[in-house]
Write a protein that holds these residues in place. Structure first.
Motif, PDB file in Angstrom:
ATOM      1  N   LEU A 102       7.532   8.297  -1.847  1.00 21.40           N
ATOM      2  CA  LEU A 102       8.462   7.248  -1.460  1.00 21.40           C
ATOM      3  C   LEU A 102       8.971   6.535  -2.700  1.00 21.40           C
ATOM      4  O   LEU A 102       8.188   6.177  -3.594  1.00 21.40           O
ATOM      5  N   ILE A 103      10.282   6.311  -2.754  1.00 23.18           N
ATOM      6  CA  ILE A 103      10.883   5.624  -3.897  1.00 23.18           C
ATOM      7  C   ILE A 103      11.534   4.341  -3.398  1.00 23.18           C
ATOM      8  O   ILE A 103      12.399   4.386  -2.513  1.00 23.18           O
ATOM      9  N   PRO A 104      11.142   3.179  -3.921  1.00 27.65           N
ATOM     10  CA  PRO A 104      11.741   1.925  -3.462  1.00 27.65           C
ATOM     11  C   PRO A 104      13.230   1.854  -3.810  1.00 27.65           C
ATOM     12  O   PRO A 104      13.638   2.237  -4.905  1.00 27.65           O
ATOM     13  N   LYS A 135       0.832  -1.209   0.000  1.00 30.31           N
ATOM     14  CA  LYS A 135       0.000   0.000   0.000  1.00 30.31           C
ATOM     15  C   LYS A 135       0.869   1.264   0.000  1.00 30.31           C
ATOM     16  O   LYS A 135       0.555   2.245  -0.686  1.00 30.31           O
ATOM     17  N   LEU A 136       1.983   1.258   0.727  1.00 29.62           N
ATOM     18  CA  LEU A 136       2.903   2.395   0.707  1.00 29.62           C
ATOM     19  C   LEU A 136       3.447   2.632  -0.692  1.00 29.62           C
ATOM     20  O   LEU A 136       3.554   3.774  -1.153  1.00 29.62           O
ATOM     21  N   ASN A 137       3.740   1.543  -1.389  1.00 27.56           N
ATOM     22  CA  ASN A 137       4.267   1.675  -2.750  1.00 27.56           C
ATOM     23  C   ASN A 137       3.197   2.186  -3.700  1.00 27.56           C
ATOM     24  O   ASN A 137       3.477   2.971  -4.613  1.00 27.56           O
ATOM     25  N   GLU A 138       1.931   1.765  -3.500  1.00 24.34           N
ATOM     26  CA  GLU A 138       0.832   2.206  -4.362  1.00 24.34           C
ATOM     27  C   GLU A 138       0.503   3.685  -4.137  1.00 24.34           C
ATOM     28  O   GLU A 138       0.363   4.452  -5.091  1.00 24.34           O
ATOM     29  N   VAL A 139       0.379   4.076  -2.877  1.00 27.43           N
ATOM     30  CA  VAL A 139      -0.031   5.442  -2.550  1.00 27.43           C
ATOM     31  C   VAL A 139       1.120   6.424  -2.721  1.00 27.43           C
ATOM     32  O   VAL A 139       0.950   7.534  -3.226  1.00 27.43           O
ATOM     33  N   GLY A 140       2.309   6.020  -2.277  1.00 25.07           N
ATOM     34  CA  GLY A 140       3.483   6.850  -2.510  1.00 25.07           C
ATOM     35  C   GLY A 140       3.889   7.748  -1.361  1.00 25.07           C
ATOM     36  O   GLY A 140       4.969   8.337  -1.392  1.00 25.07           O
ATOM     37  N   THR A 141       3.026   7.869  -0.339  1.00 24.32           N
ATOM     38  CA  THR A 141       3.370   8.701   0.817  1.00 24.32           C
ATOM     39  C   THR A 141       2.891   8.018   2.093  1.00 24.32           C
ATOM     40  O   THR A 141       1.908   7.258   2.079  1.00 24.32           O
TER      41      THR A 141
END
Length: 287
Positions: free
Chosen positions: A55-57, A11-17
């Motif tokens: 957020l950038i993986p 979910k963090l990767n999908e939403v980005g923040t």
């Protein structure tokens, strides 16, 4: 590591923040930050680089995210197999439903359904169709208005004709100039109304547009003489007998809002989903 931790990473990767994710999953921002730190400490790797915008993986984070997605998919497949193995109709039925349908029709449908299948747990979210489209993969069944959902199996439940109402008559020999009251809906509804008004600008001219949050508020404003309102037949009740109105038509055909039940391929193998879809398709929504 729990399945919830893997779901949080995805979910963090999908939403980005972090802030946006906290809002979506309904927990506090500090709690999300703390759980992310725990996961990163567990693996001994930084999973995301925090930038001002998103957020950038990291390379290690991408590997962990791929693993998290596999864990979640395996968990869902296991739950699906266990539910299919049960002969009794039970399990969770997740529904995302248009606010209009949830207010007008869904209570009686769900009331009858839960009486017949008391062991089914209902997970219901309501909102405008545009928002449901963005999250449709999270639900077994989506009931939406407007265009059908792409990449899904969709069954048309009914077409809902639109009417424009007012407390004042709609004259045929002169231009009607009145405020227009609009309610919060998705873009496709507003496009239908705007297109109809464009083709009838010689007969009806909105002086201004008042926008309210709910369709019931829109109805009450219209009844108080504050302006015209375009409403679907499904919520107009006895208004056609009480107030001047004109059906929305283009080229002699009624302007309607389609209502669809949409679902992913294979999900009807779940008995609770299949029975609910049958209940919907057997319902008479308009006389």
């Amino acid at each position: 590591m729990k399945i919830e931790d893997f779901e949080l990473l995805v979910k963090l990767n999908e939403v980005g923040t972090i802030r946006g994710t906290a809002k979506v999953i309904l927990i506090s921002q500090p709690a999300v930050t703390q759980r992310l730190k725990y996961i990163e400490d567990y693996y001994g790797e930084t999973i995301f680089i925090r930038t001002p915008k998103k957020l950038i993986p990291t390379p290690s984070g991408e590997i962990i995210l791929d693993y998290a997605k596999k864990i979640i998919n395996n968990e869902n497949e296991l739950k699906l197999m266990l539910q299919q193995a049960s002969e009794e109709v039970q399990g969770t039925l997740s529904i995302a439903c248009s606010s209009l349908i949830s207010q007008r029709f869904l209570p009686s449908i769900l009331g009858e359904f839960t009486s017949k299948f008391p062991k089914v747990t209902i997970d219901l979210v309501t909102g405008i169709s545009e928002d449901i489209r963005l999250q449709h993969k999270n639900y077994n069944v989506c009931i939406i208005r407007g265009e059908k959902l792409r990449e899904s199996t969709c069954i048309r439940l009914f077409d809902d004709p639109l009417y424009i109402f007012d407390v004042e008559p709609f004259p045929s020999d002169r231009l009607k100039e009145r405020p227009l009251i609009s309610f919060k809906s998705d873009d496709s509804m507003h496009e239908l109304v705007d297109n109809w008004l464009y083709h009838h600008q010689d007969k009806i001219k909105p002086l201004k547009v008042m926008t309210v949050d709910q369709i019931e508020t829109c109805k009450q404003f219209m009844k108080q003489g504050l302006g015209m309102a375009v409403l679907p037949e499904s919520v107009s009740d006895s208004m056609k007998q009480e107030y001047p109105h004109v059906p929305l038509e283009l080229d002699g055909k009624p302007v309607t809002r389609g209502t669809w039940v949409c679902f992913r391929e294979g999900v009807r193998k779940l008995p609770q989903v299949d029975h609910f879809i049958k209940a919907l398709t057997n319902t008479t929504f308009l006389p």
